[in-house]
Design a protein around this motif. Structure first.
Motif, mmCIF file in Angstrom:
data_model
loop_
_atom_site.group_PDB
_atom_site.id
_atom_site.type_symbol
_atom_site.label_atom_id
_atom_site.label_comp_id
_atom_site.label_asym_id
_atom_site.label_seq_id
_atom_site.Cartn_x
_atom_site.Cartn_y
_atom_site.Cartn_z
ATOM 1 N N ILE A 196 1.226 -1.144 -0.264
ATOM 2 C CA ILE A 196 -0.145 -0.059 -0.061
ATOM 3 C C ILE A 196 0.971 1.099 0.223
ATOM 4 O O ILE A 196 2.045 1.373 0.273
ATOM 5 C CB ILE A 196 -0.991 0.189 1.473
ATOM 6 N N THR A 197 0.303 2.337 -0.956
ATOM 7 C CA THR A 197 1.479 3.573 0.176
ATOM 8 C C THR A 197 0.617 4.917 -0.129
ATOM 9 O O THR A 197 -0.513 4.595 -0.913
ATOM 10 C CB THR A 197 1.711 3.592 -1.766
ATOM 11 N N PHE A 198 0.740 5.710 0.273
ATOM 12 C CA PHE A 198 0.460 7.481 -0.199
ATOM 13 C C PHE A 198 -0.195 7.403 -1.258
ATOM 14 O O PHE A 198 1.235 7.596 -2.400
ATOM 15 C CB PHE A 198 1.110 8.042 0.872
ATOM 16 N N THR A 199 -1.343 8.417 -1.879
ATOM 17 C CA THR A 199 -0.177 9.150 -2.782
ATOM 18 C C THR A 199 -0.034 10.306 -3.379
ATOM 19 O O THR A 199 -0.017 11.080 -2.750
ATOM 20 C CB THR A 199 -1.921 9.087 -3.942
ATOM 21 N N ILE A 200 0.157 10.249 -4.971
ATOM 22 C CA ILE A 200 1.029 11.550 -4.970
ATOM 23 C C ILE A 200 0.151 12.803 -4.013
ATOM 24 O O ILE A 200 0.816 13.851 -3.392
ATOM 25 C CB ILE A 200 1.699 12.282 -6.249
ATOM 26 N N PRO A 201 -0.727 13.453 -4.352
ATOM 27 C CA PRO A 201 -1.949 14.508 -3.725
ATOM 28 C C PRO A 201 -1.364 13.904 -2.512
ATOM 29 O O PRO A 201 -1.226 15.402 -1.723
ATOM 30 C CB PRO A 201 -3.516 14.612 -4.479
ATOM 31 N N VAL A 202 -1.246 13.313 -1.194
ATOM 32 C CA VAL A 202 -1.257 12.928 -0.116
ATOM 33 C C VAL A 202 0.069 13.445 0.277
ATOM 34 O O VAL A 202 0.671 14.361 1.228
ATOM 35 C CB VAL A 202 -1.968 11.505 0.562
ATOM 36 N N ILE A 203 1.155 13.067 -0.104
ATOM 37 C CA ILE A 203 2.534 13.115 -0.204
ATOM 38 C C ILE A 203 2.570 14.816 -0.584
ATOM 39 O O ILE A 203 2.997 15.637 0.700
ATOM 40 C CB ILE A 203 3.554 12.259 -1.054
ATOM 41 N N ASN A 204 1.861 15.749 -1.479
ATOM 42 C CA ASN A 204 2.279 17.103 -1.009
ATOM 43 C C ASN A 204 1.254 18.219 -0.988
ATOM 44 O O ASN A 204 1.278 18.858 -0.858
ATOM 45 C CB ASN A 204 2.737 17.421 -3.271
ATOM 46 N N SER A 205 0.400 17.394 -0.296
ATOM 47 C CA SER A 205 -0.450 18.123 0.884
ATOM 48 C C SER A 205 0.408 18.326 1.472
ATOM 49 O O SER A 205 -0.008 19.132 3.298
ATOM 50 C CB SER A 205 -1.601 17.666 1.071
ATOM 51 N N ALA A 206 1.676 17.508 2.549
ATOM 52 C CA ALA A 206 2.152 17.364 3.846
ATOM 53 C C ALA A 206 2.318 19.201 3.924
ATOM 54 O O ALA A 206 3.068 20.073 2.875
ATOM 55 C CB ALA A 206 3.050 16.526 3.694
ATOM 56 N N SER A 207 2.704 19.456 5.390
ATOM 57 C CA SER A 207 3.228 20.346 5.696
ATOM 58 C C SER A 207 5.075 20.744 4.849
ATOM 59 O O SER A 207 5.607 21.219 4.801
ATOM 60 C CB SER A 207 2.601 20.671 7.187
ATOM 61 N N ASN A 208 5.723 19.289 5.355
ATOM 62 C CA ASN A 208 6.783 19.255 5.321
ATOM 63 C C ASN A 208 7.050 17.638 4.580
ATOM 64 O O ASN A 208 6.658 16.296 5.436
ATOM 65 C CB ASN A 208 7.505 18.979 7.131
ATOM 66 N N VAL A 209 7.774 17.664 3.507
ATOM 67 C CA VAL A 209 8.323 16.797 3.518
ATOM 68 C C VAL A 209 10.432 16.663 3.206
ATOM 69 O O VAL A 209 10.409 16.899 2.861
ATOM 70 C CB VAL A 209 8.304 16.153 2.127
ATOM 71 N N ALA A 210 10.453 15.298 3.810
ATOM 72 C CA ALA A 210 11.968 15.356 3.584
ATOM 73 C C ALA A 210 11.889 14.099 3.218
ATOM 74 O O ALA A 210 11.941 12.696 3.316
ATOM 75 C CB ALA A 210 12.579 14.738 5.407
ATOM 76 N N MET A 211 13.273 14.699 1.794
ATOM 77 C CA MET A 211 13.674 13.346 0.936
ATOM 78 C C MET A 211 14.610 13.133 1.458
ATOM 79 O O MET A 211 15.791 13.500 2.075
ATOM 80 C CB MET A 211 13.878 13.972 -0.138
ATOM 81 N N VAL A 212 15.117 11.765 2.048
ATOM 82 C CA VAL A 212 16.567 11.394 2.535
ATOM 83 C C VAL A 212 17.526 10.118 1.955
ATOM 84 O O VAL A 212 16.792 9.294 1.701
ATOM 85 C CB VAL A 212 15.752 11.102 3.625
ATOM 86 N N VAL A 213 17.806 10.969 1.049
ATOM 87 C CA VAL A 213 18.986 9.668 0.036
ATOM 88 C C VAL A 213 20.092 10.131 -0.177
ATOM 89 O O VAL A 213 21.062 11.257 -0.300
ATOM 90 C CB VAL A 213 18.175 10.552 -1.018
#
Length: 267
Positions: A196-213
């Protein structure tokens, strides 16, 4: 730190570190600061995790001062993606997070919102979205003021060498799901197949997103996602991450950042 705080080509803030220890220390600071702000403003901190190396890189949160200064009782934990396997299965993101971090800090067990692993992937996604909708109603999770989506205080994501985030893979139909908050796949190109996975609209609705790579194997995908080049760019899941009304921060080590255009590292 090799490079810090630079806003880069409209693709968020870059924090590039000399080594994993420095990255982990900065990541812990960042999460602790967001937790403090969210608890002060809302009384809770709703954070979504993913799997892979992310949990290990969050490890400094188990240590002083964070073990005492973070208001762990106000944390609510979710998973941006999960493998539809038993919670004690080696592939479970829940198991990874529980053993690597969550069992080491005083989070309230009922605040850990894992998936129902005893049903199909489709039903697990449906059930998980229902849980999130209930918590939006009670304002444990905020709601987006722009579209019908939850607004998590923080979503933490890794990225694969192919540019996938959560369980959203290149050229997969799930990448373009707009109506559901949580979707499912049964044909993941990486095992296990059911997720299962969050969709792109949910990810992009967050107050903060951290991409750790981290790591040189991710350098090309980082380059494509951040520099926005190449025919693959538009289909690269990582390139689609960009909060509508929030902040995106990339935590990179020098190896992952090594192919970025125009980034100069200090000696």
């Amino acid at each position: 730190m090799a490079l810090s705080g630079a806003l880069y080509k409209g693709r968020g803030e870059l924090r590039i570190h000399e080594n994993l220890d420095d990255l982990s220390a900065d990541l812990a600071d960042y999460i602790a600061e967001l937790s403090e702000v969210s608890v002060k403003e809302r009384g809770v901190f709703a954070v979504a995790l993913s799997g892979g190396s992310l949990i290990g890189l969050m490890g400094k949160l188990r240590e002083a001062p964070y073990d005492k200064t973070v208001d762990w009782a106000k944390w609510y934990i979710f998973w941006a993606d999960e493998r539809v396997v038993a919670k004690n299965h080696v592939d479970s993101n829940y198991k990874l997070a529980k053993e690597g971090l969550l069992s080491k800090v005083p989070i309230i067990p009922s605040h850990l919102h894992s998936i129902n692993d005893s049903v199909s992937a489709e039903k697990a996604a449906e059930d998980y979205e229902f849980v999130i909708r209930q918590l939006v109603r009670t304002r444990v999770i905020s709601v987006s003021g722009i579209i019908d989506c939850p607004k998590f205080d923080l979503i933490l994501l890794g990225m694969g060498p192919d540019g996938h985030v959560a369980s959203l893979f290149p050229n997969h139909a799930a990448l373009h799901e707009k109506d559901e908050w949580v979707t499912f796949i049964t044909d993941s190109p990486k095992p296990p197949p059911e997720r299962i996975t969050f969709t792109i609209p949910v990810i992009n609705s967050a107050s903060n997103v951290a991409m750790v790579v981290t790591g040189s194997s991710k350098a090309e995908a980082v380059h494509l996602a951040i520099d926005g080049v190449g025919s693959e760019y538009t289909s690269l899941p990582a390139s689609m991450v960009g909060p509508t009304d929030g902040k995106l921060v990339w935590f990179l080590d020098k190896a992952a950042a090594s192919k970025l255009d125009g980034v100069q590292f200090s000696e």
